[in-house]
Design a protein around this motif. Structure first.
Motif, PDB file in Angstrom:
ATOM      1  N   ALA A  54       0.830  -1.206   0.000  1.00  0.00           N
ATOM      2  CA  ALA A  54       0.000   0.000   0.000  1.00  0.00           C
ATOM      3  C   ALA A  54       0.869   1.263   0.000  1.00  0.00           C
ATOM      4  O   ALA A  54       0.591   2.208  -0.740  1.00  0.00           O
ATOM      5  N   ALA A  55       1.915   1.272   0.813  1.00  0.00           N
ATOM      6  CA  ALA A  55       2.804   2.441   0.869  1.00  0.00           C
ATOM      7  C   ALA A  55       3.486   2.672  -0.474  1.00  0.00           C
ATOM      8  O   ALA A  55       3.595   3.810  -0.940  1.00  0.00           O
ATOM      9  N   SER A  56       3.908   1.592  -1.104  1.00  0.00           N
ATOM     10  CA  SER A  56       4.565   1.700  -2.403  1.00  0.00           C
ATOM     11  C   SER A  56       3.596   2.219  -3.464  1.00  0.00           C
ATOM     12  O   SER A  56       3.947   3.097  -4.263  1.00  0.00           O
ATOM     13  N   LEU A  57       2.384   1.694  -3.475  1.00  0.00           N
ATOM     14  CA  LEU A  57       1.394   2.158  -4.441  1.00  0.00           C
ATOM     15  C   LEU A  57       1.044   3.621  -4.204  1.00  0.00           C
ATOM     16  O   LEU A  57       0.951   4.407  -5.153  1.00  0.00           O
ATOM     17  N   GLU A  58       0.863   3.991  -2.957  1.00  0.00           N
ATOM     18  CA  GLU A  58       0.534   5.390  -2.652  1.00  0.00           C
ATOM     19  C   GLU A  58       1.660   6.320  -3.100  1.00  0.00           C
ATOM     20  O   GLU A  58       1.418   7.368  -3.708  1.00  0.00           O
ATOM     21  N   LEU A  59       2.884   5.938  -2.828  1.00  0.00           N
ATOM     22  CA  LEU A  59       4.037   6.736  -3.244  1.00  0.00           C
ATOM     23  C   LEU A  59       4.097   6.857  -4.765  1.00  0.00           C
ATOM     24  O   LEU A  59       4.323   7.938  -5.308  1.00  0.00           O
ATOM     25  N   GLY A  60       3.877   5.743  -5.456  1.00  0.00           N
ATOM     26  CA  GLY A  60       3.907   5.756  -6.918  1.00  0.00           C
ATOM     27  C   GLY A  60       2.799   6.586  -7.520  1.00  0.00           C
ATOM     28  O   GLY A  60       3.006   7.326  -8.489  1.00  0.00           O
ATOM     29  N   ILE A  61       1.603   6.471  -6.971  1.00  0.00           N
ATOM     30  CA  ILE A  61       0.473   7.255  -7.468  1.00  0.00           C
ATOM     31  C   ILE A  61       0.720   8.743  -7.240  1.00  0.00           C
ATOM     32  O   ILE A  61       0.489   9.566  -8.119  1.00  0.00           O
ATOM     33  N   ALA A  62       1.215   9.088  -6.074  1.00  0.00           N
ATOM     34  CA  ALA A  62       1.534  10.491  -5.796  1.00  0.00           C
ATOM     35  C   ALA A  62       2.569  10.992  -6.799  1.00  0.00           C
ATOM     36  O   ALA A  62       2.399  12.066  -7.389  1.00  0.00           O
ATOM     37  N   GLY A  63       3.634  10.231  -6.989  1.00  0.00           N
ATOM     38  CA  GLY A  63       4.677  10.631  -7.938  1.00  0.00           C
ATOM     39  C   GLY A  63       4.129  10.790  -9.347  1.00  0.00           C
ATOM     40  O   GLY A  63       4.513  11.701 -10.074  1.00  0.00           O
ATOM     41  N   GLY A  64       3.215   9.903  -9.726  1.00  0.00           N
ATOM     42  CA  GLY A  64       2.592   9.994 -11.044  1.00  0.00           C
ATOM     43  C   GLY A  64       1.762  11.247 -11.217  1.00  0.00           C
ATOM     44  O   GLY A  64       1.519  11.699 -12.335  1.00  0.00           O
ATOM     45  N   GLN A  65       1.324  11.818 -10.102  1.00  0.00           N
ATOM     46  CA  GLN A  65       0.561  13.068 -10.123  1.00  0.00           C
ATOM     47  C   GLN A  65       1.458  14.281  -9.891  1.00  0.00           C
ATOM     48  O   GLN A  65       0.979  15.396  -9.703  1.00  0.00           O
ATOM     49  N   GLY A  66       2.774  14.056  -9.857  1.00  0.00           N
ATOM     50  CA  GLY A  66       3.717  15.156  -9.678  1.00  0.00           C
ATOM     51  C   GLY A  66       3.911  15.580  -8.240  1.00  0.00           C
ATOM     52  O   GLY A  66       4.446  16.651  -7.971  1.00  0.00           O
ATOM     53  N   VAL A  67       3.481  14.740  -7.296  1.00  0.00           N
ATOM     54  CA  VAL A  67       3.615  15.051  -5.874  1.00  0.00           C
ATOM     55  C   VAL A  67       4.717  14.189  -5.288  1.00  0.00           C
ATOM     56  O   VAL A  67       4.656  12.966  -5.354  1.00  0.00           O
ATOM     57  N   MET A  68       5.716  14.817  -4.744  1.00  0.00           N
ATOM     58  CA  MET A  68       6.815  14.089  -4.106  1.00  0.00           C
ATOM     59  C   MET A  68       6.557  14.073  -2.605  1.00  0.00           C
ATOM     60  O   MET A  68       6.526  15.116  -1.965  1.00  0.00           O
TER      61      MET A  68
END
Length: 83
Positions: A54-68
């Motif tokens: 879940a943490a990995s997916l959340e991080l990836g989704i955020a990054g895909g939206q330009g949010v670090m």
């Protein structure tokens, strides 16, 4: 752990409008179910893996939206990253 799963969960989740609240709800349901149907040691193992996924997916989704996201930050759609 058998090596049979070769899916691409990140690709499947990227277009979905999910954020921290969705992952929290999924984890609540997953953890309750794991504790209900698995022996304690197995449940603990599955829960830890689910939390990492879940943490990995959340991080990836955020990054895909330009949010670090920084350490401890969560991704919430429409908002800046929050702690």
């Amino acid at each position: 752990m058998t090596g049979r799963y070769h899916g691409t969960p990140m690709v499947k989740h990227m277009p979905l409008p999910v954020d921290a609240d969705h992952f929290d709800r999924w984890l609540d349901l997953f953890e309750a179910t794991a504790r209900q149907i698995c022996p304690p040691q197995a449940a603990a193992h599955f829960i830890e893996r689910a939390r990492r996924i879940a943490a990995s997916l959340e991080l990836g989704i955020a990054g895909g939206q330009g949010v670090m996201l920084g350490k401890g930050q969560r991704y919430r759609r429409g908002e800046a990253a929050s702690a």
